[in-house]
Each structure stands twice: as C-alpha cells, then as structure tokens.
Design a protein around this motif. Structure first.
Motif, short mmCIF file in Angstrom:
data_model
loop_
_atom_site.label_atom_id
_atom_site.label_comp_id
_atom_site.label_asym_id
_atom_site.label_seq_id
_atom_site.Cartn_x
_atom_site.Cartn_y
_atom_site.Cartn_z
N LEU A 191 33.26 47.98 41.61
CA LEU A 191 33.65 46.60 41.88
C LEU A 191 34.75 46.52 42.93
N ALA A 192 35.68 47.46 42.87
CA ALA A 192 36.75 47.48 43.87
C ALA A 192 36.19 47.75 45.26
N ILE A 193 35.26 48.70 45.36
CA ILE A 193 34.61 49.01 46.64
C ILE A 193 33.82 47.80 47.14
N ALA A 194 33.08 47.16 46.23
CA ALA A 194 32.27 46.01 46.60
C ALA A 194 33.15 44.86 47.08
N TYR A 195 34.26 44.63 46.41
CA TYR A 195 35.16 43.54 46.81
C TYR A 195 35.71 43.76 48.21
N ILE A 196 36.15 44.99 48.48
CA ILE A 196 36.71 45.30 49.80
C ILE A 196 35.62 45.19 50.87
N ALA A 197 34.44 45.74 50.58
CA ALA A 197 33.35 45.70 51.56
C ALA A 197 32.91 44.27 51.85
N PHE A 198 32.89 43.43 50.83
CA PHE A 198 32.40 42.06 51.00
C PHE A 198 33.43 41.17 51.71
N ASN A 199 34.69 41.38 51.40
CA ASN A 199 35.73 40.46 51.89
C ASN A 199 36.56 40.99 53.05
N GLU A 200 36.60 42.30 53.24
CA GLU A 200 37.55 42.86 54.21
C GLU A 200 36.91 43.66 55.33
N THR A 201 35.59 43.68 55.40
CA THR A 201 34.93 44.49 56.44
C THR A 201 33.97 43.64 57.27
N GLY A 279 24.33 32.68 52.35
CA GLY A 279 25.44 32.13 53.11
C GLY A 279 26.74 31.97 52.35
N ARG A 280 26.71 32.14 51.03
CA ARG A 280 27.93 32.04 50.24
C ARG A 280 27.85 32.99 49.06
N GLY A 281 28.87 33.83 48.92
CA GLY A 281 28.90 34.77 47.81
C GLY A 281 30.33 35.08 47.40
N THR A 282 30.49 35.58 46.21
CA THR A 282 31.82 35.94 45.71
C THR A 282 31.72 37.05 44.68
N ILE A 283 32.41 38.13 44.94
CA ILE A 283 32.40 39.25 43.99
C ILE A 283 33.17 38.89 42.73
N VAL A 284 34.28 38.18 42.88
CA VAL A 284 35.08 37.78 41.71
C VAL A 284 34.23 36.91 40.78
N GLY A 285 33.52 35.95 41.37
CA GLY A 285 32.64 35.10 40.57
C GLY A 285 31.55 35.89 39.89
N THR A 286 31.00 36.88 40.59
CA THR A 286 29.96 37.72 40.00
C THR A 286 30.48 38.48 38.79
N VAL A 287 31.69 39.01 38.89
CA VAL A 287 32.29 39.73 37.77
C VAL A 287 32.42 38.81 36.56
N LEU A 288 32.93 37.60 36.79
CA LEU A 288 33.07 36.63 35.71
C LEU A 288 31.71 36.23 35.14
N GLY A 289 30.72 36.08 36.02
CA GLY A 289 29.39 35.73 35.57
C GLY A 289 28.78 36.83 34.71
N ALA A 290 28.94 38.08 35.14
CA ALA A 290 28.40 39.22 34.37
C ALA A 290 29.09 39.34 33.02
N LEU A 291 30.41 39.17 33.01
CA LEU A 291 31.14 39.26 31.75
C LEU A 291 30.75 38.11 30.82
N THR A 292 30.49 36.94 31.39
CA THR A 292 30.06 35.80 30.57
C THR A 292 28.71 36.09 29.91
N VAL A 293 27.78 36.62 30.69
CA VAL A 293 26.47 36.99 30.14
C VAL A 293 26.63 38.02 29.02
N ALA A 294 27.50 39.03 29.25
CA ALA A 294 27.72 40.07 28.26
C ALA A 294 28.37 39.51 27.00
#
Length: 336
Positions: A191-201, A279-294
């Motif tokens: 998740l840390a790698i994905a966040y950096i890749a999605f937002n900082e590269t 056109g719109r995505g968020t890793i933080v939102g995905t984490v919350l979504g996955a945890l909600t499902v779990a």
C-alpha cells in the motif's frame, strides 16, 4: 483600529472555513467512506462483544491483506478506465501451482518468484489485447477469468493440494512479527508503494490522465499503450502475491480459491471513490473501502447471520454506501 482588526479576523475565519469546506468537497468520496467505515464499526462493536477485541481486529487485518493488495493494484486499472475481472482466477491458479511446485520439491523462494513472474505474464498478455489490439478490457479479462480458472481446475481436478506444514513457505501467511500478522505487514508495504507510485510519480499522473483524456496524454508524448499494458501487469502480479499469501495461510492450494474475489476487489475500489469511468482514483479511499468490505463480512459472521443471507446483506450495504457517496458529494460539488 479594533474594528479593522475584528473585520480582518472575521474575513480570515471565513477564508479558513471556505478552505476546509473546499478540502472536504474535493475529497468527498474519501470522507464519506471514512464516515461509513466508522458507522459500520460502531454498529458491530455494539451488536457483538467480540468485534473490538484484539484477536478479532488482527484477524481482520490478516484476512483482508489479499483484498488490500489487489484493490490497490486495481485502483490503477480502474483509474485508466479499464477493469480486471481475472484477478480471482489468477489468485486460484497461483495458489494451485504454488502447492504443486512445492510438492515437486522446488525451493520455496524459487516458487514465489516463479508465481509472481507468472502473474505478471498473465497480466501482460491481457494488457496487450486491451492496449494494442483495442479489445474492451471487460471482454479480455472476462475471457481471462474463464480460461485461467479452467487451467487451475484442470491441474487439480477440483481437489485441494496440501502444502507441507513445516515448509518455510507457510511463514508468509502464518507468521507474526511484533504482534502483527505477516500478511498485514506485506499489505502495508504494498500500500505504501502504491500510494507513492499513484500520487508522487509521473506514472501515477499518466494513469489518471489516460482515464481522463487518453488522446491528450498521447499527444503530450506519453506511451499510453505501454502504460495501459503495465497497469494490467501490476494487477495480475498483485493477484499472484495474494494467491501466494492465501496458499501459505491455508496450507493448501485450491482451484476454488478466490471465487467472487474480483467482485470484492472492484467493490472496495469503487466504494473508496475511484470512478469506474476513469480519470479519478484514490489509494486512501481504496484502503478504507477494502477495510469496510472486510469489516462487514467479519461483523456479519460475529452477529451469527445466516451464511445464505450474508452476501445479500453485504451487497445491499455496499450499494447503499456507494449511492450515498454519489448523491451527497456529487450534489455538493455541483452546487458550488
């Protein structure tokens, strides 16, 4: 002088209030799923005695690790405007082959590397048809779902393949480090790698740009086809890692693993605020979504709900959450 000071102070407060409001609206999907996650957690905390216990919370983290890993990768795919329906089948094939190769005596590190490479290869094949042949991702990955699952069934004949309990391979799914399950630590690193890749590269910006306006990104000199192919490589490799973790945790490989997993992954990503239209995505939102499902799945089990009713209730809750997300925050953005 005091009147000027008070006027300036009032203006500053209005500016700060407006800034906070803009920030909330800009991240409305994340805010809404965060609130929904808290509400669901509170409900299950009140409804069951075991939900908030340390063993149960750690169990949620361990069981949700594969979902978190693949959902993070799926965020890249869906943000480009694509979709990957084959992740559950890739997970099953990798789990099956991992157990088979370990039984044949291959060293476990080699098995892990081979399975990750296999996942990347499967993603590259599907990505090629999507990016270079122009076939819709839904069709390509739906075919992949069927073919890859079929190969797993062919290998196992429908039976589970056991893994030697003493194999170091099982450490990936069963070990604990500093009181935290190893799968959760692996998921955190991904998740840390994905966040950096999605937002900082630049790659993350290209992914978002392709989903918003692929032609404009192409004219800017970006190889949009290669970028699109690569997001499917990432998705399938993540599914392969999830398959390795599940095989290690269960101590066996089964062709029936990951049934419906792709739907949980997509639900987690969309629930977190990533647009299915790209056109719109968020890793933080995905984490919350996955945890909600779990959490929903775990809480319904603790509430002793019939297993036949569980998918109905889960699907209804997710649909309501996504509907509220769209209604509340899209309406708020239009009214600005």
């Amino acid at each position: 002088m005091s009147d000027v000071t008070s006027t300036h102070s009032a203006q500053s407060q209005r500016v700060r209030a407006g800034t906070w409001r803009d920030a909330v609206l800009a991240n409305g999907s994340v805010v809404s799923i965060a609130l929904f996650f808290l509400v669901v957690s509170v409900i299950f905390s009140v409804a069951t005695d075991a939900f908030l216990t340390s063993p149960n919370l750690l169990n949620i983290l361990r069981q949700s690790a594969p979902l978190l890993i693949v959902a993070a990768a799926m965020t890249f795919v869906i943000t480009t405007g694509g979709i990957d329906l084959s992740v559950g089948s890739v997970l099953a094939l990798v789990a099956t082959l991992s157990a088979t190769l370990l039984q044949l005596g291959l060293p476990w590190p080699l098995v892990i590397l081979a399975m990750l490479a296999l996942g990347a290869l499967l993603g590259a094949v599907q990505g090629y048809f999507v990016a270079y042949e122009g076939i819709p991702a839904f069709i390509v990955t739906l075919a992949g779902l069927s073919v890859i699952r079929g190969v797993a069934l062919l290998i196992t004949g429908g039976y589970s393949i056991p893994i030697e309990p003493g194999s170091p391979f099982t450490v990936l799914g069963r070990a604990w480090l500093l009181g935290v399950p190893a799968p959760a630590l692996i998921a955190l690193a991904i998740l840390a790698i994905a966040y950096i890749a999605f937002n900082e590269t630049p790659f993350g910006r290209y992914v978002t740009g392709i989903g918003a306006n692929a032609e404009a990104v192409r004219r800017a000199g970006v190889n949009t086809r290669l970028t699109t192919l690569f997001v499917y490589v990432i998705s399938a490799a993540a599914a392969a890692l999830a398959g390795i973790i599940i095989a290690a945790r269960l101590g066996s490989g089964s062709s029936n693993a990951g049934q419906g997993f792709e739907l949980e992954v997509i639900a987690a990503v969309v629930l977190g605020g990533t647009s299915l239209f790209g056109g719109r995505g968020t890793i933080v939102g995905t984490v919350l979504g996955a945890l909600t499902v779990a959490v929903i799945g775990n809480g319904l089990i603790l509430a002793h709900l019939s297993p036949f009713l569980t998918p109905i209730v889960t699907g209804t809750i997710i649909l309501i959450a996504i509907w509220l997300n769209f209604r509340l925050f899209r309406g708020a953005v239009r009214s600005r």
